[in-house]
Design a protein around this motif. Sequence first.
Motif, PDB file in Angstrom:
ATOM      1  N   LEU A  89      55.842  56.000  33.303  1.00  0.00           N
ATOM      2  CA  LEU A  89      54.862  56.194  34.365  1.00  0.00           C
ATOM      3  C   LEU A  89      54.915  55.081  35.435  1.00  0.00           C
ATOM      4  O   LEU A  89      55.067  54.054  34.904  1.00  0.00           O
ATOM      5  CB  LEU A  89      53.305  56.161  33.800  1.00  0.00           C
TER       6      LEU A  89
ATOM      7  N   PHE B 186      54.674  52.087  30.946  1.00  0.00           N
ATOM      8  CA  PHE B 186      54.113  51.977  32.417  1.00  0.00           C
ATOM      9  C   PHE B 186      54.675  50.885  33.196  1.00  0.00           C
ATOM     10  O   PHE B 186      54.618  49.603  32.720  1.00  0.00           O
ATOM     11  CB  PHE B 186      52.540  51.775  32.259  1.00  0.00           C
TER      12      PHE B 186
ATOM     13  N   SER C  29      46.960  53.685  28.857  1.00  0.00           N
ATOM     14  CA  SER C  29      47.958  54.865  28.382  1.00  0.00           C
ATOM     15  C   SER C  29      49.000  54.450  27.512  1.00  0.00           C
ATOM     16  O   SER C  29      49.478  55.220  26.722  1.00  0.00           O
ATOM     17  CB  SER C  29      48.239  55.602  29.486  1.00  0.00           C
ATOM     18  N   THR C  30      49.319  52.847  27.386  1.00  0.00           N
ATOM     19  CA  THR C  30      50.262  52.436  26.607  1.00  0.00           C
ATOM     20  C   THR C  30      49.654  52.145  25.156  1.00  0.00           C
ATOM     21  O   THR C  30      50.686  51.753  24.308  1.00  0.00           O
ATOM     22  CB  THR C  30      50.801  51.162  27.228  1.00  0.00           C
TER      23      THR C  30
ATOM     24  N   GLU D  40      46.048  53.476  33.615  1.00  0.00           N
ATOM     25  CA  GLU D  40      47.488  53.665  33.318  1.00  0.00           C
ATOM     26  C   GLU D  40      47.770  52.641  32.441  1.00  0.00           C
ATOM     27  O   GLU D  40      48.674  53.102  31.441  1.00  0.00           O
ATOM     28  CB  GLU D  40      48.258  53.503  34.771  1.00  0.00           C
TER      29      GLU D  40
ATOM     30  N   GLY E 287      53.028  51.599  23.358  1.00  0.00           N
ATOM     31  CA  GLY E 287      54.204  51.403  24.487  1.00  0.00           C
ATOM     32  C   GLY E 287      54.164  50.080  24.759  1.00  0.00           C
ATOM     33  O   GLY E 287      54.107  49.089  24.084  1.00  0.00           O
TER      34      GLY E 287
ATOM     35  N   VAL F 290      54.366  55.519  25.814  1.00  0.00           N
ATOM     36  CA  VAL F 290      54.582  55.308  27.139  1.00  0.00           C
ATOM     37  C   VAL F 290      54.986  53.994  27.669  1.00  0.00           C
ATOM     38  O   VAL F 290      54.610  52.980  27.012  1.00  0.00           O
ATOM     39  CB  VAL F 290      53.102  55.358  27.963  1.00  0.00           C
TER      40      VAL F 290
ATOM     41  N   TYR G  88      60.700  56.197  23.538  1.00  0.00           N
ATOM     42  CA  TYR G  88      59.644  56.399  24.557  1.00  0.00           C
ATOM     43  C   TYR G  88      59.849  57.905  24.870  1.00  0.00           C
ATOM     44  O   TYR G  88      60.851  58.672  24.912  1.00  0.00           O
ATOM     45  CB  TYR G  88      59.988  55.514  25.776  1.00  0.00           C
TER      46      TYR G  88
ATOM     47  N   THR H 275      57.600  58.948  27.810  1.00  0.00           N
ATOM     48  CA  THR H 275      57.023  58.957  29.210  1.00  0.00           C
ATOM     49  C   THR H 275      57.265  57.518  29.930  1.00  0.00           C
ATOM     50  O   THR H 275      57.021  56.520  29.295  1.00  0.00           O
ATOM     51  CB  THR H 275      55.406  59.179  28.966  1.00  0.00           C
TER      52      THR H 275
ATOM     53  N   ARG I 132      53.513  60.618  21.544  1.00  0.00           N
ATOM     54  CA  ARG I 132      53.829  60.138  22.826  1.00  0.00           C
ATOM     55  C   ARG I 132      53.743  58.614  22.880  1.00  0.00           C
ATOM     56  O   ARG I 132      53.014  57.794  22.017  1.00  0.00           O
ATOM     57  CB  ARG I 132      52.715  60.719  23.657  1.00  0.00           C
TER      58      ARG I 132
END
Length: 200
Positions: A44, A10, A90-91, A87, A102, A8, A40, A42, A6
Amino acid sequence: MTTSSRKVCFVTIGATAPFDALLSNVLDQPFLEALKKHEYTTLLIQYGKEGQAIFDTFTKNNPSGSPGRYDLDIQGFSFKSEGLMQEMRSTKANPAQKVVEGMILSHAGSGSIMEALRIGVPLVVVPNPALQDNHQEELARQIAKNGWAVVGKLDRLTESVQKAEKLRISSRSWPPRNSGALKDSRGLAGVVEDELGFLD
């Protein structure tokens, strides 16, 4: 990156001033295609108080699994009173959960920038040209000059993805090897935390 990993991106538009132009550009084909090109998985988006109509129109016209999503898991929300640290985090890379590092793409609000710099992932800052004064532009230029972030332009947002990948590589050498006693293994994120007194 493995197919099950994954990655991400953001995006935060901000909570006070609308930034519809940024939201529209990150949901546009060139930017989504650039994210896919750089693996990438995701996207968000914190789309602010007034961006839900734009986000909802996109998701209605591009339902899950449709070509217009470029195989991206695209999620969004308006506002969170507890802030955006979860959030943003999450990267960060997390090998145990098969998450690779990410990036964060942010409006040029000082609060969002400082939070994002703490995370230590590539940061793209996009000033809002609709605001009356140019403090966002000045702030964005200064942090880019220092090598801490990339300044994104609304009409060339796809370039920001490539520049973020280059920043990922160059930031790993910060602080410079010839910096003598300055050997903070936490890099810029650690310095920001120390200088601003953040405690996790």
